[in-house]
Design a protein around this motif. Sequence first.
Motif, PDB file in Angstrom:
ATOM      1  N   ILE A   1       0.796  -1.248   0.013  1.00  0.00           N
ATOM      2  CA  ILE A   1       0.023   0.141   0.039  1.00  0.00           C
ATOM      3  C   ILE A   1       0.719   1.125   0.111  1.00  0.00           C
ATOM      4  CG2 ILE A   1      -1.779   1.195   1.172  1.00  0.00           C
ATOM      5  CD1 ILE A   1      -2.559  -1.478   2.539  1.00  0.00           C
ATOM      6  N   ALA A   2       2.056   1.229   0.877  1.00  0.00           N
ATOM      7  CA  ALA A   2       2.933   2.375   0.774  1.00  0.00           C
ATOM      8  C   ALA A   2       3.414   2.764  -0.467  1.00  0.00           C
ATOM      9  CB  ALA A   2       3.806   2.221   2.074  1.00  0.00           C
ATOM     10  N   GLU A   3       3.907   1.550  -0.917  1.00  0.00           N
ATOM     11  CA  GLU A   3       4.630   1.724  -2.190  1.00  0.00           C
ATOM     12  C   GLU A   3       3.649   2.239  -3.265  1.00  0.00           C
ATOM     13  OE1 GLU A   3       6.314  -1.958  -2.736  1.00  0.00           O
ATOM     14  OE2 GLU A   3       8.111  -1.526  -1.545  1.00  0.00           O
ATOM     15  N   ALA A   4       2.251   1.805  -3.304  1.00  0.00           N
ATOM     16  CA  ALA A   4       1.494   2.226  -4.233  1.00  0.00           C
ATOM     17  C   ALA A   4       1.136   3.712  -4.048  1.00  0.00           C
ATOM     18  CB  ALA A   4       0.099   1.288  -4.406  1.00  0.00           C
ATOM     19  N   VAL A   5       1.046   4.041  -2.781  1.00  0.00           N
ATOM     20  CA  VAL A   5       0.562   5.611  -2.518  1.00  0.00           C
ATOM     21  C   VAL A   5       1.854   6.446  -2.879  1.00  0.00           C
ATOM     22  CG1 VAL A   5       0.309   7.498  -0.591  1.00  0.00           C
ATOM     23  CG2 VAL A   5      -0.946   5.037  -0.613  1.00  0.00           C
ATOM     24  N   ALA A   6       2.836   6.196  -2.499  1.00  0.00           N
ATOM     25  CA  ALA A   6       4.097   6.869  -2.809  1.00  0.00           C
ATOM     26  C   ALA A   6       4.378   7.010  -4.463  1.00  0.00           C
ATOM     27  CB  ALA A   6       5.661   6.478  -2.351  1.00  0.00           C
ATOM     28  N   ALA A   7       4.139   6.049  -5.130  1.00  0.00           N
ATOM     29  CA  ALA A   7       4.398   6.014  -6.551  1.00  0.00           C
ATOM     30  C   ALA A   7       3.288   6.682  -7.180  1.00  0.00           C
ATOM     31  CB  ALA A   7       4.258   4.809  -7.209  1.00  0.00           C
ATOM     32  N   SER A   8       2.170   7.068  -6.614  1.00  0.00           N
ATOM     33  CA  SER A   8       1.164   7.731  -7.329  1.00  0.00           C
ATOM     34  C   SER A   8       0.947   8.861  -6.817  1.00  0.00           C
ATOM     35  CB  SER A   8      -0.349   6.927  -7.160  1.00  0.00           C
ATOM     36  OG  SER A   8      -0.812   7.227  -5.971  1.00  0.00           O
ATOM     37  N   TYR A   9       1.716   9.433  -5.635  1.00  0.00           N
ATOM     38  CA  TYR A   9       1.376  10.776  -5.330  1.00  0.00           C
ATOM     39  C   TYR A   9       1.931  11.659  -6.256  1.00  0.00           C
ATOM     40  CZ  TYR A   9       1.343  14.664  -2.277  1.00  0.00           C
ATOM     41  OH  TYR A   9       0.833  15.977  -1.807  1.00  0.00           O
ATOM     42  N   PRO A  10       0.848  12.640  -6.651  1.00  0.00           N
ATOM     43  CA  PRO A  10       1.517  13.814  -7.682  1.00  0.00           C
ATOM     44  C   PRO A  10       2.372  14.926  -7.069  1.00  0.00           C
ATOM     45  CG  PRO A  10      -0.764  14.260  -6.734  1.00  0.00           C
ATOM     46  CD  PRO A  10      -0.279  12.782  -6.066  1.00  0.00           C
ATOM     47  N   ALA A  11       3.273  15.013  -7.858  1.00  0.00           N
ATOM     48  CA  ALA A  11       4.562  15.898  -7.334  1.00  0.00           C
ATOM     49  C   ALA A  11       4.056  17.288  -7.548  1.00  0.00           C
ATOM     50  CB  ALA A  11       5.668  15.741  -8.364  1.00  0.00           C
ATOM     51  N   ASP A  12       4.347  18.250  -6.355  1.00  0.00           N
ATOM     52  CA  ASP A  12       3.921  19.567  -6.642  1.00  0.00           C
ATOM     53  C   ASP A  12       4.915  20.618  -6.056  1.00  0.00           C
ATOM     54  OD1 ASP A  12       3.277  19.202  -3.850  1.00  0.00           O
ATOM     55  OD2 ASP A  12       1.114  18.699  -4.290  1.00  0.00           O
ATOM     56  N   GLY A  13       4.620  21.721  -5.845  1.00  0.00           N
ATOM     57  CA  GLY A  13       5.665  22.563  -5.258  1.00  0.00           C
ATOM     58  C   GLY A  13       5.482  22.526  -3.616  1.00  0.00           C
ATOM     59  N   VAL A  14       4.548  21.650  -2.946  1.00  0.00           N
ATOM     60  CA  VAL A  14       4.524  21.754  -1.878  1.00  0.00           C
ATOM     61  C   VAL A  14       5.178  20.627  -1.098  1.00  0.00           C
ATOM     62  CG1 VAL A  14       2.657  21.948   0.466  1.00  0.00           C
ATOM     63  CG2 VAL A  14       2.157  23.228  -1.828  1.00  0.00           C
ATOM     64  N   ILE A  15       4.803  19.609  -1.587  1.00  0.00           N
ATOM     65  CA  ILE A  15       5.548  18.299  -1.097  1.00  0.00           C
ATOM     66  C   ILE A  15       6.543  17.857  -2.077  1.00  0.00           C
ATOM     67  CG2 ILE A  15       5.101  15.943  -0.579  1.00  0.00           C
ATOM     68  CD1 ILE A  15       3.614  17.586   1.187  1.00  0.00           C
TER      69      ILE A  15
ATOM     70  N   ALA B   1       8.179   5.443   0.021  1.00  0.00           N
ATOM     71  CA  ALA B   1       7.744   4.425   0.831  1.00  0.00           C
ATOM     72  C   ALA B   1       8.932   3.771   1.561  1.00  0.00           C
ATOM     73  CB  ALA B   1       6.860   3.561  -0.163  1.00  0.00           C
ATOM     74  N   VAL B   2       8.557   3.443   2.923  1.00  0.00           N
ATOM     75  CA  VAL B   2       9.588   2.837   3.771  1.00  0.00           C
ATOM     76  C   VAL B   2       8.916   1.811   4.581  1.00  0.00           C
ATOM     77  CG1 VAL B   2      11.873   2.933   5.487  1.00  0.00           C
ATOM     78  CG2 VAL B   2      11.274   4.719   3.722  1.00  0.00           C
ATOM     79  N   ASN B   3       9.058   0.303   4.493  1.00  0.00           N
ATOM     80  CA  ASN B   3       8.533  -0.698   5.426  1.00  0.00           C
ATOM     81  C   ASN B   3       7.115  -0.086   5.764  1.00  0.00           C
ATOM     82  OD1 ASN B   3      11.082  -1.715   5.281  1.00  0.00           O
ATOM     83  ND2 ASN B   3      11.705  -0.317   7.389  1.00  0.00           N
ATOM     84  N   GLY B   4       6.020   0.046   4.838  1.00  0.00           N
ATOM     85  CA  GLY B   4       4.855   0.216   5.217  1.00  0.00           C
ATOM     86  C   GLY B   4       4.327   1.635   5.427  1.00  0.00           C
ATOM     87  N   TYR B   5       5.348   2.440   5.514  1.00  0.00           N
ATOM     88  CA  TYR B   5       5.137   3.882   5.949  1.00  0.00           C
ATOM     89  C   TYR B   5       5.398   4.633   4.507  1.00  0.00           C
ATOM     90  CZ  TYR B   5       5.674   3.371  11.025  1.00  0.00           C
ATOM     91  OH  TYR B   5       5.591   2.523  12.209  1.00  0.00           O
ATOM     92  N   VAL B   6       4.566   5.860   4.446  1.00  0.00           N
ATOM     93  CA  VAL B   6       4.920   6.751   3.344  1.00  0.00           C
ATOM     94  C   VAL B   6       5.384   7.914   4.011  1.00  0.00           C
ATOM     95  CG1 VAL B   6       4.249   8.053   1.255  1.00  0.00           C
ATOM     96  CG2 VAL B   6       2.868   6.032   1.967  1.00  0.00           C
ATOM     97  N   ASN B   7       6.597   8.318   3.632  1.00  0.00           N
ATOM     98  CA  ASN B   7       6.941   9.615   4.427  1.00  0.00           C
ATOM     99  C   ASN B   7       7.123  10.497   3.444  1.00  0.00           C
ATOM    100  OD1 ASN B   7       7.643   8.163   6.785  1.00  0.00           O
ATOM    101  ND2 ASN B   7       9.756   7.470   6.226  1.00  0.00           N
ATOM    102  N   PHE B   8       6.604  11.754   3.786  1.00  0.00           N
ATOM    103  CA  PHE B   8       6.645  12.979   2.824  1.00  0.00           C
ATOM    104  C   PHE B   8       7.505  13.929   3.498  1.00  0.00           C
ATOM    105  CE2 PHE B   8       2.318  10.919   2.868  1.00  0.00           C
ATOM    106  CZ  PHE B   8       2.131  10.954   1.534  1.00  0.00           C
ATOM    107  N   ARG B   9       8.127  14.706   2.620  1.00  0.00           N
ATOM    108  CA  ARG B   9       8.898  15.731   2.935  1.00  0.00           C
ATOM    109  C   ARG B   9       8.385  17.012   2.026  1.00  0.00           C
ATOM    110  NH1 ARG B   9      13.707  14.935   4.955  1.00  0.00           N
ATOM    111  NH2 ARG B   9      14.239  12.655   4.527  1.00  0.00           N
ATOM    112  N   VAL B  10       8.289  18.024   2.820  1.00  0.00           N
ATOM    113  CA  VAL B  10       7.670  19.038   2.407  1.00  0.00           C
ATOM    114  C   VAL B  10       8.628  20.054   1.775  1.00  0.00           C
ATOM    115  CG1 VAL B  10       5.865  19.008   4.259  1.00  0.00           C
ATOM    116  CG2 VAL B  10       7.788  20.686   4.569  1.00  0.00           C
ATOM    117  N   ASP B  11       8.217  20.813   0.975  1.00  0.00           N
ATOM    118  CA  ASP B  11       8.894  21.589   0.340  1.00  0.00           C
ATOM    119  C   ASP B  11       9.539  22.916   1.520  1.00  0.00           C
ATOM    120  OD1 ASP B  11      10.221  23.142  -2.002  1.00  0.00           O
ATOM    121  OD2 ASP B  11       8.771  24.869  -1.425  1.00  0.00           O
ATOM    122  N   ARG B  12      10.626  22.945   1.928  1.00  0.00           N
ATOM    123  CA  ARG B  12      10.893  23.867   3.227  1.00  0.00           C
ATOM    124  C   ARG B  12      10.598  25.425   2.854  1.00  0.00           C
ATOM    125  NH1 ARG B  12      15.860  21.443   6.318  1.00  0.00           N
ATOM    126  NH2 ARG B  12      15.237  19.592   7.044  1.00  0.00           N
TER     127      ARG B  12
END
Length: 559
Positions: A54-68, A73-84
Amino acid sequence: MDYKSYLAERVQIDGVTKEEIAETIALPPDPALGDYSLPCFKFAKILRTSPVRIAEAVAASYPADGVISEAKAVNGYVNFRVDRKGYAEGVLSRIEKEGPLYGSSKEGEGKTVCIDYSSVNIAKPFHIGHLSTTVLGGSLYRIFRRLGYHTVGINHLGDYGTQFGKLICAYRRWGDRAEVEKGGIHAINALYVRFNEEADEAMENEAREYSRLIESGDREANELFDRFKDITLRYVKGIYERLHITFDSYAGESFYLDKMQPVIDELKEKGLLEESRGAQVVDLEKYGMPPFIVLRSDGASLYGTRDLAAAFYRKQTYDFDKCLYVVAYQQNLHFKQLFKVIELMGKDWAKDLVHVAYGMVSLEDGAMATRKGRVVWLEDVISRCVNKAKEILAEKNPDLANKDEVAETVGVGAVVFGALYNSKIKDIVFSYDKALNFDGETSVYVQYTCARAKSVLAKADGAKEGGMLPPGDAEFELIKALGAFPEAVVQAAKTYEPSVVARYAVDTAQKFNKFYIDCKIVQAESEELRAFRLRLTRATLTTLAAALSLLGIGVPEKM
Ligand code: ARG
């Protein structure tokens, strides 16, 4: 911006609502992992596939944008990094826009919250036991107001009961007008205590007669009663002022004497009232509770009867969406019964009544301060804390200007914070030394951090302030903390826990101090960097001051 909702809006998981996703998003324990994280474990059952997938699918399909800037995906988590930079600009400009009202929202628009707090007893000591209800209620009042609710602060005065007959009797026998005027609440209380120590059968009878006279509207008895009430109110209002506490209504128990009958009639009409050993009661056995007594066998009303009338009056007068009772947990049963009776009367607003219960406050040196049977007056605790603050400040900063004013802000703040820092239901032991520890989890620490920020800004001496650069780690940790304030306010209101805001303030002060140690501010490498760090320093000051003000605590200019 609320990043959790932003992410939830863009993450797609079949069969899972946006709200659920927003609720599941958390802050990773280690910021090196990312700024936000979505654990996918609980979705595995619904989707019948592994969290890792699930995490992999979410990460792969997350639309890139200027905010995130990244979804990984890491071991069942999706880790998001925001545009600082984008994140920082959003947070800082909101703080600059809202200023001291940072954390405002429209959540409460058109809604009313009644808050019953402090609710002191006339002619009785205003003691340490009233600290929590007073400051918890005062803080909840500000928190709800910040969220846009219309708030009604009610001091449900204990101005009805046998103590007044006793007091009048004692006053007639031993009292003196001038002495009472001069001695105020303490003189009144001394009379009451003396009555309890010395009264014989005859005096008890006389007291009962005076109580009856008050109720029947006798002019002389009521004049005395009003005088005692005035003196008590004048006294407690002085303390409220020191604590920055306000009320919209002082309608106490006696206010409801002529408002009980219609409610009693309705109880009767609905077949809820029955006789039990001469008394009129509502039977609550089915609900595992003792009967709720409405009228005693002599026809007199009780504390609960007055509360019943008060609840109806408040609903009619304010049409509240919620009515909070900030009262010690010792009254758990009373409120459970009260709310149940209103529910049995078929009032759907019974569900909007909330007993906000809290634990006991005692003093570390309680054994000494309470001596035999003597209560600890709240005023003495405040004064003692202010005096100690004065000593500490004199030692730390002998040249400090406005010493008395600063000591008042610091000392009062320490008492208030001491009652608000822990989850409200916990019993707390107040310690002057701990409360005034500059390096502890204290208001003094937060105030000192504000003073530090102020002195940085003063040292900058008009240098340019503003702009935006890509934040480094310590800067970004601080910015994230600043951005979390609105959420802390919402959480505090939802759980009736000002402690959420108190803890937030300490945590954010710690982050600022880390930034202060890690990053040169006034001496920054470039003018641009200095301007950005000064901007960050000012935003921190605004946020910490906003947090403290929700608790009713001020910020001294210098410490
Ligand atoms: N005066 C009461 C006391 O000191 C508290 C009243 C709380 N409010 C209420 N509506 N019952 O115990």
